[in-house]
Design an enzyme around this catalytic site. Sequence first.
Site, PDB file in Angstrom:
ATOM      1  CB  SER A 138       9.446  21.333  69.904  1.00 45.03           C
ATOM      2  OG  SER A 138       8.212  21.721  70.475  1.00 45.03           O
ATOM      3  CE  LYS A 186       5.591  19.103  68.895  1.00 46.96           C
ATOM      4  NZ  LYS A 186       7.004  19.271  69.309  1.00 46.96           N
TER       5      LYS A 186
END
Length: 366
Positions: A51, A140
Amino acid sequence: MNWKFFNRKKSADKPKKSKTREWLDAIVFAVVASTIIRGLFFSAYAIPSSSMEGTQLTGDYLFVSKIAYGPRMPFTPIAVPFLESEVYGVKTYWSGIQLPYFRLPGFGHVTKNDIVVFNKPAEADPIFNRPVDARTNLIKRCVATAGDEFALVDTRLYVNGKLVLNAPKAQTTYIVTTDGADINPELLNNLKIEIRQPVGQNAYEMIIPVDSYVAFKSIPNIKSIVPAVQKRGVYNPEIFPHNEKFKWNVDNFGPLRLPKAGMTIALNDSTMILYRRAIELYEHNKVDVKGKDIFVNNKKADSYTFKMNYYWMMGDNRHNSEDSRYWGYVPEDHIVGKAKITWMSSDSTASFFNRIRWNRIMKLIE
């Protein structure tokens, strides 16, 4: 004069510790010291998925600073140190004692563009029955902070109405059309290009790294490369807030105002869709809707003031990242720390002698 005060028996008269006792003391000291360091200063984490590619790669091992934002004290103080919250389905913690959220002072606060480790907000749902610090760790990039207005317009990110450039090595998805000839798999592997799925005759959805785009486009049998963008107004039920009143998707989203400690909102049909999860699950209030009336903790309410700050986290690999677009805001009590150094990196798909990515060893994270 006989100064007996200076003639005390030396500690050598005490029974000498056995080798077993010395080893036991050393192990206890090491466990206590490392637990304090891990809890208050920094921890090591691994990147398990793609990701964050191409900024952080699958197989990267990171040092994450706890003091960057202030060490968070444990919610569940009784747990087996150094283990995940579950090992082979067995819990390694006891949730019988739950402490309130408290964070020691740190060097700063979460800011836009930070790469942050945090606990997964989706696991706040009662079905998971997990304390905050026992929830899955995610990594993230923070793209918006408390009080900001966040929006995506045709994949372009806007914060408070201003365009925000993507990270230099951020990845996205393209629709690639060929002339029908096969593409050499070795070429795709060398360029780190991932084919996600076919989307038509001689057309494929692919993730193409920034550094590979020009070289790939120059291949003779490539007819066109077009960014894959979900159209505005197309409702994706997987996307937060999971309500068709807000027809949002991964590429066109918002605008949405992030809650901020002390910020007051009016309570109505729309704000309940957008903020009920934060009010109820993250700030632990009982919320009831009876007709047009809204009750918070059994009291009729027409407004609510938030207690915590909230953040918006997204992966740099935008079309291959489950992030805030899917489960919404990240509360401040879920924040673990800031990623600082890639101390090790291993490519599990490479041969044995090429497995270590030497150019990423002890690399500062920006």
